[in-house]
Write a protein that holds these residues in place. Structure first.
Motif, PDB file in Angstrom:
ATOM      1  N   LYS A  29      28.102  85.482  -9.970  1.00 24.44           N
ATOM      2  CA  LYS A  29      29.584  85.538 -10.261  1.00 24.44           C
ATOM      3  C   LYS A  29      30.389  84.284  -9.547  1.00 24.44           C
ATOM      4  CE  LYS A  29      28.452  90.297  -9.786  1.00 24.44           C
ATOM      5  NZ  LYS A  29      29.537  91.548  -9.214  1.00 24.44           N
ATOM      6  N   THR A  30      30.081  83.289  -9.649  1.00 22.92           N
ATOM      7  CA  THR A  30      30.477  82.163  -9.398  1.00 22.92           C
ATOM      8  C   THR A  30      32.067  83.138  -8.340  1.00 22.92           C
ATOM      9  OG1 THR A  30      30.504  81.479 -11.772  1.00 22.92           O
ATOM     10  CG2 THR A  30      31.355  80.326 -10.584  1.00 22.92           C
ATOM     11  N   TRP A  31      31.948  83.396  -7.389  1.00 23.74           N
ATOM     12  CA  TRP A  31      33.355  83.901  -6.686  1.00 23.74           C
ATOM     13  C   TRP A  31      33.454  82.969  -4.827  1.00 23.74           C
ATOM     14  CZ3 TRP A  31      32.324  90.327  -7.319  1.00 23.74           C
ATOM     15  CH2 TRP A  31      32.889  90.240  -8.450  1.00 23.74           C
ATOM     16  N   THR A  32      34.131  83.043  -4.401  1.00 25.57           N
ATOM     17  CA  THR A  32      34.435  82.546  -3.127  1.00 25.57           C
ATOM     18  C   THR A  32      34.606  83.961  -2.268  1.00 25.57           C
ATOM     19  OG1 THR A  32      34.381  80.250  -3.445  1.00 25.57           O
ATOM     20  CG2 THR A  32      35.187  80.908  -1.607  1.00 25.57           C
ATOM     21  N   ILE A  33      34.296  83.935  -1.711  1.00 24.50           N
ATOM     22  CA  ILE A  33      34.456  85.220  -0.356  1.00 24.50           C
ATOM     23  C   ILE A  33      34.640  84.673   0.502  1.00 24.50           C
ATOM     24  CG2 ILE A  33      33.605  87.280   0.584  1.00 24.50           C
ATOM     25  CD1 ILE A  33      31.529  87.473  -1.830  1.00 24.50           C
ATOM     26  N   SER A  34      36.000  85.252   1.256  1.00 22.95           N
ATOM     27  CA  SER A  34      36.421  84.822   2.925  1.00 22.95           C
ATOM     28  C   SER A  34      36.679  85.781   3.238  1.00 22.95           C
ATOM     29  CB  SER A  34      37.551  83.654   2.962  1.00 22.95           C
ATOM     30  OG  SER A  34      38.378  83.310   3.919  1.00 22.95           O
ATOM     31  N   VAL A  35      36.163  86.131   4.311  1.00 22.04           N
ATOM     32  CA  VAL A  35      35.740  87.365   5.636  1.00 22.04           C
ATOM     33  C   VAL A  35      37.109  87.123   6.544  1.00 22.04           C
ATOM     34  CG1 VAL A  35      34.770  89.069   6.830  1.00 22.04           C
ATOM     35  CG2 VAL A  35      33.868  88.033   5.061  1.00 22.04           C
ATOM     36  N   SER A  36      37.676  87.656   6.971  1.00 19.88           N
ATOM     37  CA  SER A  36      38.582  87.507   7.923  1.00 19.88           C
ATOM     38  C   SER A  36      38.297  88.876   8.575  1.00 19.88           C
ATOM     39  CB  SER A  36      39.643  87.226   7.544  1.00 19.88           C
ATOM     40  OG  SER A  36      41.079  86.839   9.616  1.00 19.88           O
ATOM     41  N   TRP A  37      36.893  89.043   9.850  1.00 25.96           N
ATOM     42  CA  TRP A  37      36.862  90.261  10.160  1.00 25.96           C
ATOM     43  C   TRP A  37      37.935  90.956  11.253  1.00 25.96           C
ATOM     44  CZ3 TRP A  37      36.257  92.667  14.873  1.00 25.96           C
ATOM     45  CH2 TRP A  37      35.256  93.768  15.135  1.00 25.96           C
ATOM     46  N   GLY A  38      37.674  92.175  10.610  1.00 25.12           N
ATOM     47  CA  GLY A  38      38.508  93.237  10.932  1.00 25.12           C
ATOM     48  C   GLY A  38      40.322  93.332  10.921  1.00 25.12           C
ATOM     49  N   PHE A  39      40.293  92.707   9.751  1.00 25.84           N
ATOM     50  CA  PHE A  39      41.930  91.825   9.156  1.00 25.84           C
ATOM     51  C   PHE A  39      41.124  92.395   7.970  1.00 25.84           C
ATOM     52  CE2 PHE A  39      44.428  89.025   7.509  1.00 25.84           C
ATOM     53  CZ  PHE A  39      46.021  90.055   7.572  1.00 25.84           C
ATOM     54  N   ALA A  40      41.399  91.194   7.068  1.00 31.88           N
ATOM     55  CA  ALA A  40      41.083  91.412   5.336  1.00 31.88           C
ATOM     56  C   ALA A  40      39.900  90.553   4.875  1.00 31.88           C
ATOM     57  CB  ALA A  40      42.394  90.890   5.191  1.00 31.88           C
ATOM     58  N   ILE A  41      39.677  91.026   3.816  1.00 33.40           N
ATOM     59  CA  ILE A  41      38.940  89.556   3.020  1.00 33.40           C
ATOM     60  C   ILE A  41      39.713  89.802   1.637  1.00 33.40           C
ATOM     61  CG2 ILE A  41      36.236  89.739   2.077  1.00 33.40           C
ATOM     62  CD1 ILE A  41      36.022  92.139   3.713  1.00 33.40           C
ATOM     63  N   LYS A  83      42.247  83.915 -18.742  1.00 32.19           N
ATOM     64  CA  LYS A  83      41.411  83.709 -19.647  1.00 32.19           C
ATOM     65  C   LYS A  83      39.475  82.944 -18.766  1.00 32.19           C
ATOM     66  CE  LYS A  83      45.309  82.523 -22.688  1.00 32.19           C
ATOM     67  NZ  LYS A  83      46.205  81.870 -22.840  1.00 32.19           N
ATOM     68  N   TRP A  84      39.808  82.872 -18.126  1.00 32.83           N
ATOM     69  CA  TRP A  84      38.349  82.707 -17.735  1.00 32.83           C
ATOM     70  C   TRP A  84      37.344  83.364 -18.358  1.00 32.83           C
ATOM     71  CZ3 TRP A  84      39.280  80.359 -11.486  1.00 32.83           C
ATOM     72  CH2 TRP A  84      39.714  78.561 -12.410  1.00 32.83           C
ATOM     73  N   ASN A  85      36.344  82.659 -18.420  1.00 34.69           N
ATOM     74  CA  ASN A  85      35.117  83.771 -18.397  1.00 34.69           C
ATOM     75  C   ASN A  85      33.542  84.046 -17.463  1.00 34.69           C
ATOM     76  OD1 ASN A  85      32.947  85.226 -20.569  1.00 34.69           O
ATOM     77  ND2 ASN A  85      32.005  83.137 -21.389  1.00 34.69           N
ATOM     78  N   LEU A  86      35.028  84.599 -16.605  1.00 33.40           N
ATOM     79  CA  LEU A  86      34.273  84.907 -15.459  1.00 33.40           C
ATOM     80  C   LEU A  86      34.774  86.573 -14.580  1.00 33.40           C
ATOM     81  CD1 LEU A  86      35.702  82.109 -12.164  1.00 33.40           C
ATOM     82  CD2 LEU A  86      33.181  82.767 -14.074  1.00 33.40           C
ATOM     83  N   THR A  87      33.658  87.280 -14.275  1.00 36.81           N
ATOM     84  CA  THR A  87      33.572  88.606 -13.774  1.00 36.81           C
ATOM     85  C   THR A  87      35.121  88.602 -13.185  1.00 36.81           C
ATOM     86  OG1 THR A  87      30.987  88.291 -13.746  1.00 36.81           O
ATOM     87  CG2 THR A  87      32.162  90.131 -12.686  1.00 36.81           C
ATOM     88  N   SER A  88      35.412  89.651 -13.347  1.00 36.44           N
ATOM     89  CA  SER A  88      36.591  89.865 -11.805  1.00 36.44           C
ATOM     90  C   SER A  88      36.346  90.780 -10.948  1.00 36.44           C
ATOM     91  CB  SER A  88      37.655  90.633 -12.742  1.00 36.44           C
ATOM     92  OG  SER A  88      38.790  90.922 -12.341  1.00 36.44           O
ATOM     93  N   PRO A  89      37.051  90.452  -9.891  1.00 32.60           N
ATOM     94  CA  PRO A  89      36.224  90.511  -8.877  1.00 32.60           C
ATOM     95  C   PRO A  89      37.935  92.389  -8.565  1.00 32.60           C
ATOM     96  CG  PRO A  89      37.326  88.357  -8.539  1.00 32.60           C
ATOM     97  CD  PRO A  89      36.932  88.902  -9.761  1.00 32.60           C
ATOM     98  N   ALA A  90      37.926  92.402  -9.736  1.00 32.74           N
ATOM     99  CA  ALA A  90      38.310  93.747  -9.964  1.00 32.74           C
ATOM    100  C   ALA A  90      37.751  95.335  -9.967  1.00 32.74           C
ATOM    101  CB  ALA A  90      39.721  93.576 -10.941  1.00 32.74           C
TER     102      ALA A  90
END
Length: 509
Positions: free
Chosen positions: A362-374, A452-459
């Motif tokens: 899906k061409t996503w970048t994921i950042s995890v701040s463990w115990g707080f937020a992603i 407008k990007w042709n990418l899947t939305s994280p929504a």
């Protein structure tokens, strides 16, 4: 008749052999006496060496006193082990164990005017019966000492000290003397004094981890700088900021107490308590040992960018909690911090530690701040970019100036397609069957501009579940970010595994 030269030489040699008392006879006598002389010489040298050695041993100081001053008074006795063998162990084994929270004494600077509000921050991290410390107030408060809080005391009178800084307040003198006043109470078995403010929250397990890196018998002054570049220029890049907290070893505290009052008199023009403390440390010749897990947070606004990209070091403290927004949305500051204490109890070493991974399909970048937020971002951002805090906050002078910080930051994305989708911690538990922590993060539902990007939305993702094994020895190894892996999941959800990187595992773009 001619006599040849050979005959002459033969005559002379024969005469010398047969005549007693000649030099040849003397030489033969000396040759026979030589072994006796060598024996007496060896005996003399040996005797001299033994006498000299005995004299040196008798008159020299004790080895324990010179080489091991920290344990010179520790008596050694024989202990019998289970197998019947004897082993030499110190009777006072306490000197050789690791530092624990009971070895730390906290000195907390507080104001009577704000005590009714700020005492709630202290209740979040203070553990009655397990911790030692004093809250030092400027004046008496109406409320008596409460359960779940340290004892209250009034600071000593400082009217005899000069204060000439027009922009500051002379309470700085009172606060700068808290460590010395706490030491004078005569508490026993103290290894470290830790200074903090009444609006400082400590992660005490991580504080202990940091202090265990250092020898408490030596002079140590441990803390961190301000986030504000200008603050550090005005005050010092060699100064620990007291709001973020700092630690002073017991021997250094004793040395400070002896000279601090005279030292304070020499610096009437300084602004605050922190620079007075650092001025005395400079006179003692002790530099600041920097540990970036102590956070002054000289910023305004939202701490999200800083907490979502925490440096690779244990989180030790949070300060200026009345200045910044609550770290979780739609709750009070105290409620937000109380939520953070849940993962803190499950795995304090990994709290707010960042991990980065990519959803390649899906061409996503994921950042995890463990115990707080992603965060999930459309497109691919390199680890080099993601590990820099995004500027969700203003500097101490309420300006959006990227040159104002003592570290690298990145701008908040202007492109609507690059706005992150944020998932905040909603609950956490420990699964005793799998020996893993299970943390759940729900999407923060705020309007997102059209992309407008042709990418899947994280929504399409409503919830993210993260599995992670507690790792109390995380900081016993060399610093390294944990790795993040995407697991199979149902629709509208995502499952991640976070943990120590495997052999050869890297965060590839």
């Amino acid at each position: 008749m001619k006599v040849s030269q050979k005959d002459t030489e033969k005559f002379v040699w024969d005469h010398m052999r047969n005549t007693p008392g000649t030099p040849m006879s003397v030489t033969q006598s000396q040759t026979r006496a030589l072994p006796k002389l060598l024996v007496w010489l060896i005996v003399f040298v040996t005797a001299t060496y033994i006498v000299y050695t005995l004299k040196l041993v008798i008159n020299s100081p004790s080895c324990d006193d010179e080489i091991f001053p920290a344990i010179s008074h520790t008596s050694i006795s024989l202990h019998t082990s289970k197998d019947g063998n004897f082993s030499s162990l110190p009777e006072n084994q306490d000197l050789f164990r690791e530092t624990e929270v009971k070895d730390i004494v906290f000195g907390i600077a507080a104001s009577a005017k704000l005590w009714g509000k700020r005492k709630n921050y202290i209740k979040l991290w203070w553990k009655p019966g397990k911790m030692r410390g004093i809250v030092w107030l400027d004046n008496a408060v109406k409320s008596k000492e409460e359960e779940g809080l340290p004892p209250l005391r009034i600071s000593g009178n400082t009217s005899r000290f000069a204060y000439k800084n027009r922009q500051g307040h002379r309470s700085a003198i009172r606060i700068s003397r808290i460590v010395s006043e706490t030491l004078r109470l005569g508490m026993e078995n103290v290894r470290w004094f830790v200074m903090g403010d009444d609006d400082t929250v400590f992660v005490t397990e991580n504080l202990v981890r940091i202090l265990n890196k250092y020898d408490h018998n030596q002079y140590y002054y441990i803390g961190s700088l301000s986030e504000s570049h200008l603050q550090n220029i005005f005050f010092s890049y060699g100064m620990a900021y007291g709001g973020g907290g700092f630690a002073i070893s017991y021997p250094l505290a004793k040395a400070l107490e002896k000279m601090q009052d005279k030292c304070i008199q020499r610096y009437p023009g300084l602004y605050g308590s922190d620079d007075r403390m650092q001025a005395c440390m400079a006179e003692l010749g002790v530099p600041l040992t920097k540990e970036t897990g102590f956070h002054q947070y000289d910023v305004y606004g939202n701490l999200f960018g800083l907490l979502a990209a925490h440096p690779v070091t244990p989180l030790v403290s949070l300060h200026h909690l009345d200045v910044v927004e609550p770290i979780f949305p739609n709750v009070t500051r105290v409620e937000a911090l109380k939520r953070l204490t849940i993962p803190m109890k499950l795995d304090s070493a990994g709290l707010i530690q960042q991990s980065i991974c990519y959803e390649k399909k899906k061409t996503w970048t994921i950042s995890v701040s463990w115990g707080f937020a992603i965060q999930i971002l459309r497109g691919v951002l390199s680890p080099r970019e993601i590990e820099m805090p995004s500027r969700t906050f203003l500097n101490w002078y309420r300006r959006a100036d990227y040159t104002a910080y003592a570290f690298n930051t990145r701008p908040v994305a202007r492109n609507p397609c690059q706005r992150p989708f944020v998932f905040y911690l909603s609950r956490a538990r420990f699964d005793s069957i799998t020996n893993q922590t299970v943390t759940v993060y729900d999407r923060h539902r705020v309007p997102h501009p059209a992309c407008k990007w042709n990418l899947t939305s994280p929504a399409e993702i409503d919830r993210i579940v993260v599995y992670k094994k507690p790792d109390p020895h995380l900081w016993d190894r060399s610093p390294r970010r944990n790795c993040c892996r995407i697991l199979e999941s149902k629709k509208k959800s995502m499952v991640l595994d976070v943990g120590v990187c495997r052999e050869g595992e890297i965060t590839e773009i």
